[in-house]
Design an enzyme around this catalytic site. Structure first.
Site, PDB file in Angstrom:
ATOM      1  N   ASP A  16       1.333   8.951  10.547  1.00  0.00           N
ATOM      2  CA  ASP A  16       1.906   9.300   9.258  1.00  0.00           C
ATOM      3  C   ASP A  16       2.631  10.658   9.263  1.00  0.00           C
ATOM      4  O   ASP A  16       2.209  11.617   8.605  1.00  0.00           O
ATOM      5  CB  ASP A  16       0.828   9.275   8.154  1.00  0.00           C
ATOM      6  CG  ASP A  16      -0.015   8.019   8.195  1.00  0.00           C
ATOM      7  OD1 ASP A  16       0.501   6.987   8.644  1.00  0.00           O
ATOM      8  OD2 ASP A  16      -1.191   8.063   7.803  1.00  0.00           O
ATOM      9  N   TRP A  39      -4.036  -6.892   2.982  1.00  0.00           N
ATOM     10  CA  TRP A  39      -3.407  -6.028   3.977  1.00  0.00           C
ATOM     11  C   TRP A  39      -3.224  -6.767   5.295  1.00  0.00           C
ATOM     12  O   TRP A  39      -4.095  -7.530   5.706  1.00  0.00           O
ATOM     13  CB  TRP A  39      -4.258  -4.776   4.189  1.00  0.00           C
ATOM     14  CG  TRP A  39      -3.579  -3.770   5.080  1.00  0.00           C
ATOM     15  CD1 TRP A  39      -2.683  -2.828   4.706  1.00  0.00           C
ATOM     16  CD2 TRP A  39      -3.741  -3.638   6.495  1.00  0.00           C
ATOM     17  NE1 TRP A  39      -2.265  -2.105   5.806  1.00  0.00           N
ATOM     18  CE2 TRP A  39      -2.904  -2.588   6.914  1.00  0.00           C
ATOM     19  CE3 TRP A  39      -4.495  -4.313   7.453  1.00  0.00           C
ATOM     20  CZ2 TRP A  39      -2.813  -2.176   8.233  1.00  0.00           C
ATOM     21  CZ3 TRP A  39      -4.401  -3.907   8.786  1.00  0.00           C
ATOM     22  CH2 TRP A  39      -3.570  -2.841   9.169  1.00  0.00           C
ATOM     23  N   ASN A  53       0.832  -1.207   0.000  1.00  0.00           N
ATOM     24  CA  ASN A  53       0.000   0.000   0.000  1.00  0.00           C
ATOM     25  C   ASN A  53       0.864   1.252   0.000  1.00  0.00           C
ATOM     26  O   ASN A  53       1.631   1.420  -0.956  1.00  0.00           O
ATOM     27  CB  ASN A  53      -1.148  -0.040   1.025  1.00  0.00           C
ATOM     28  CG  ASN A  53      -0.809  -0.282   2.463  1.00  0.00           C
ATOM     29  OD1 ASN A  53      -0.343  -1.344   2.819  1.00  0.00           O
ATOM     30  ND2 ASN A  53      -1.093   0.684   3.312  1.00  0.00           N
ATOM     31  N   ASP A  54       0.771   2.113   0.968  1.00  0.00           N
ATOM     32  CA  ASP A  54       1.300   3.485   0.852  1.00  0.00           C
ATOM     33  C   ASP A  54       2.780   3.573   0.450  1.00  0.00           C
ATOM     34  O   ASP A  54       3.608   2.795   0.955  1.00  0.00           O
ATOM     35  CB  ASP A  54       1.215   4.216   2.193  1.00  0.00           C
ATOM     36  CG  ASP A  54      -0.089   4.015   2.923  1.00  0.00           C
ATOM     37  OD1 ASP A  54      -1.004   3.406   2.375  1.00  0.00           O
ATOM     38  OD2 ASP A  54      -0.162   4.481   4.066  1.00  0.00           O
ATOM     39  N   ASP A 100      -9.608   9.534   5.076  1.00  0.00           N
ATOM     40  CA  ASP A 100      -9.891   8.138   5.439  1.00  0.00           C
ATOM     41  C   ASP A 100     -11.336   7.765   5.092  1.00  0.00           C
ATOM     42  O   ASP A 100     -11.610   6.626   4.717  1.00  0.00           O
ATOM     43  CB  ASP A 100      -9.652   7.982   6.944  1.00  0.00           C
ATOM     44  CG  ASP A 100      -9.515   6.540   7.367  1.00  0.00           C
ATOM     45  OD1 ASP A 100      -9.217   5.703   6.506  1.00  0.00           O
ATOM     46  OD2 ASP A 100      -9.702   6.248   8.562  1.00  0.00           O
ATOM     47  N   GLN A 131       4.570   0.298   2.194  1.00  0.00           N
ATOM     48  CA  GLN A 131       3.849  -0.563   3.125  1.00  0.00           C
ATOM     49  C   GLN A 131       3.665  -1.920   2.457  1.00  0.00           C
ATOM     50  O   GLN A 131       3.142  -1.994   1.332  1.00  0.00           O
ATOM     51  CB  GLN A 131       2.481   0.052   3.450  1.00  0.00           C
ATOM     52  CG  GLN A 131       2.561   1.383   4.169  1.00  0.00           C
ATOM     53  CD  GLN A 131       2.824   1.208   5.654  1.00  0.00           C
ATOM     54  OE1 GLN A 131       1.934   0.891   6.412  1.00  0.00           O
ATOM     55  NE2 GLN A 131       4.075   1.409   6.068  1.00  0.00           N
TER      56      GLN A 131
HETATM   57  N1  DQQ Z   1      -1.804   3.095   5.721  1.00  0.00           N
HETATM   58  C1  DQQ Z   1      -0.900   2.902   6.817  1.00  0.00           C
HETATM   59  C2  DQQ Z   1      -1.211   3.993   7.797  1.00  0.00           C
HETATM   60  C3  DQQ Z   1      -1.888   5.004   6.938  1.00  0.00           C
HETATM   61  C4  DQQ Z   1      -2.703   4.178   6.011  1.00  0.00           C
HETATM   62  C5  DQQ Z   1      -1.089   1.506   7.359  1.00  0.00           C
HETATM   63  C6  DQQ Z   1      -3.123   4.898   4.767  1.00  0.00           C
HETATM   64  O1  DQQ Z   1      -0.039   4.516   8.386  1.00  0.00           O
HETATM   65  O2  DQQ Z   1      -2.663   5.905   7.689  1.00  0.00           O
HETATM   66  O3  DQQ Z   1      -0.782   0.545   6.377  1.00  0.00           O
HETATM   67  O4  DQQ Z   1      -3.413   4.018   3.735  1.00  0.00           O
END
Ligand code: DQQ
Length: 650
Positions: free
Chosen positions: A263, A163, A138-139, A347, A155
């Site tokens: 973050d 996930w 992910n991120d 979010d 991530q």
């Molecule tokens: N992904 C991370 C967090 C963030 C979120 C966790 C955003 O730190 O807020 O995998 O996709």
């Protein structure tokens, strides 16, 4: 315009690290944190003007009290640490304090899964976009340029295509296109990040040192901020990372939930000679960004007030904050005339929003130029899939580069079958759109052009209303397309003015005809058009005679499979006097990235055709307007594949 690091005589000091953190060694919270807690009580309450869900008294507690159970001798250390994070949740991730990450919408009863076969699923893997060899990503995290290499962290779940169990993957590149996969940079091995090594950012200090701030989800799912350093600064690959023995360096302030503090951004240097970074949170349903100040990256002070807050926007993930001009600027640049971009990842709707405004360093506030398009309620980086993005300043080419996570929009079951999930978008340069003043211009980094192979050009082709014409370019699965369109002036004049607005998501897609649209390209189409993804402009003439233009990507017929997302993405796009309608589209198997009007609006789609794949994929030009001819000039390059492979130390 002020230079970064004005008046600096020396590099900031911080202690080099000898080894990893031992659970017994804990950093002492600074007295400043107490003051910070009080400041939050006073300023947050006044600024936002709402009641917190906790009693006001709880805000006067020490910020540090949340760390106390974990300090030496504290009972938190004696609690069992789970050997692996729980991933069987519905929806995945919420229990750990992040919203659902995998696409489970097609897993429910009543939706028949499509019988995907290996050849269809293998085709979906991209050829020139960054993705790990397997499993979930992910991120984007901590991007930076260091000793001749672009570093990219992300991530990553090393164990599955969904996930969970998040650690930091790591790769390096000399050109942002060809990548070497390196060993994991950080794994979940400390109580403060055992539930996940979550997102964070790099700060490259003027003395060449690198500071990585990241969020750890602790053994009790508290979001704690931590510090890591490269073990060996002379290694251009920065293979080994050391977690600071004093971690965690920050706990959530008392007025926010322990799962709403994550973050950290890249730090910027202030005129007062200190470093600051921002971090997202929420107070009730108001999205907020706190700012912390430090001079050693070990001790932090929460500054009074909030960098910004927008009621009703919910939790702000992955805040990004940077100066912008018609050129790339170092994160620490500030001064009269410098504009700052505030970006947050919302979010609640999983989209990245930005706004342009002014940063007042002394007051610790950022004020949007246009409150009606404040961050979270106005402009998005991308009107398709694009989330948790992050920029960095590339000191090598003096540009600001944006990375964004592109999730899957098929079913989680299909992701598990193919063994991987998610891509990163092609990195984009970001500059201010000086013509509108409110937009950014995002454009694929120039290096992507090194992948261009042979091309075909179609010059000033007149396309009549109701036409679909094949563009014979050979295989059409890896392409870079640039196109310009001109609507017939007489038809525009003859079209009556109307009140109607066009909204991509509800406008009926590319098959709904209007006087002045839709027109554009059909990508990933098969010969009989049973599968097709139209990328199109739609123009309407408003009641005052002005033209309003939308740019859309229609997924409704992108696949005959039922278990994939079929929304029509898009938005209104400003088209200024004298501008032609222009498009750039990157097609790379299951990703279609569109940049309209020089990158003023972007749309990223993930599409999963079953027939329009391999040699059967075609591209068409179309004009489905009822009244207007369209003149189109198009150039299409075949695109080479990038080398993205594991690093071999030999
Ligand atoms: N992904 C991370 C967090 C963030 C979120 C966790 C955003 O730190 O807020 O995998 O996709």
């Amino acid at each position: 315009m002020a230079e970064p690091y004005p008046g600096r005589q020396e590099d900031p000091e911080y202690a080099p690290l000898a080894g990893g953190a031992e659970p017994g060694e804990r950093h002492r919270p600074a007295k400043a944190i107490f003051l910070a807690g009080l400041a939050v009580l006073l300023v947050v309450g006044v600024t936002i003007g709402f009641a917190t869900h906790e009693s006001p008294d709880s805000c006067t507690e020490l910020n540090s009290s949340r760390l106390a159970p974990f300090r030496e001798g504290g009972e938190g250390l004696r609690r069992p640490v789970p050997s692996e994070a729980v991933v069987e949740l519905a929806p995945r991730g919420v229990k750990e304090g992040v919203s659902a990450k995998s696409n489970r919408i097609f897993a429910g009863a009543g939706v028949r899964g499509f019988p995907w076969n290996n050849s269809m699923l293998s085709w979906q893997r991209t050829a020139f976009h960054f993705q790990p060899e397997k499993n979930w990503m992910n991120d984007p995290n901590g991007p930076m340029y260091y000793k001749g290499w672009y570093h990219f962290f992300y991530q990553y779940n090393p164990g599955a295509a969904v996930w969970g169990n998040i650690v930091w993957g790591h790769a390096v590149s000399e050109d942002l296109i060809h990548w070497l996969h390196l060993p994991l940079a950080m794994v979940a091995d400390q109580w403060y990040d055992i539930n996940g090594v979550w997102s964070g950012s790099a700060t490259v200090l003027p003395n060449g040192r690198v500071v990585m701030l990241y969020t750890g989800s602790s053994n009790e799912s508290m979001q704690l901020q931590n510090l890591a350093y490269p073990a060996n600064l002379s290694d251009p690959f920065l293979l080994d990372w050391v977690k600071h023995p004093g971690n965690p360096v920050l706990a959530p302030p008392p007025c926010v939930d322990k799962q709403d503090f994550r973050d950290p951004t890249t730090a910027w240097y202030t005129s007062g000679g200190k470093w600051r970074f921002a971090i997202g949170s929420k107070i009730n349903n108001t999205g907020v960004s706190f700012v912390y100040e430090t001079d050693d990256f070990e001790n932090y002070q929460l500054l009074p007030g909030l960098l910004h807050a927008v009621p009703g926007t919910g939790m702000w993930e992955c805040v990004d904050f940077f100066p912008v001009s018609d050129d790339g600027l170092d994160t620490s640049v500030n001064g009269p005339g410098v504009k700052h971009v505030m970006k947050m990842s919302l979010d609640e709707d999983r989209n990245d929003y930005y706004a342009i405004g002014t940063y007042d360093e002394e007051a610790n506030t950022w004020v949007p130029d246009k409150p009606e398009i404040d961050v979270g309620i106005g402009i998005r980086y991308d009107y398709g899939l694009f989330y948790a993005s992050k920029t960095f300043y590339d000191q090598n080419k003096r540009r600001r580069i944006l990375w964004g996570w592109i999730t899957e929009s098929d079913s989680e079951a299909a992701d598990v079958l193919k063994g991987w999930a998610s891509l990163q978008g092609i990195p984009r340069t970001v500059v201010l759109d000086t013509k509108t003043g409110s937009n950014l211009l995002q454009w694929p980094v120039e290096e992507v052009e090194s992948l261009r192979l042979s091309s075909k050009e179609f010059d000033r082709v007149v396309v009549k209303p109701g036409t679909v014409a094949p563009l014979h370019v050979g295989t059409a699965t890896q392409m870079d397309i640039v196109a310009e369109f001109e609507l017939d002036k007489q038809a525009i004049e003859a079209t009556p003015e109307a009140d109607a607005e066009y909204v991509c998501s509800t406008g009926g897609g590319a098959s709904r005809r209007g006087a002045l649209g839709p027109f554009g390209l059909l990508v990933l189409a098969d010969d009989d058009l049973s599968e097709q993804t139209p990328v199109y402009f739609y123009v309407v003439k408003g009641s005052n005679g002005t033209l309003q233009t939308s740019i859309c990507t229609d997924q409704s017929r992108s696949s005959v499979a039922t278990d994939v997302n079929k929304q029509v993405y898009g938005s209104f796009i400003p088209v200024l006097e004298g501008e032609k309608l222009s498009l750039r589209i990157l097609v790379d198997h299951s990703i279609v990235e569109t940049f309209a009007q020089g990158g003023r609006s972007c749309i990223t789609a993930r599409v999963y055709p079953t027939k329009a794949i391999y040699g059967a994929a075609r591209v068409f030009l179309f004009n489905n307007a009822t009244e207007a001819n369209v003149k189109a000039s198009i150039k299409i390059w075949q695109m080479n594949s990038a080398f993205i492979r594991p690093y071999n130390p030999q």
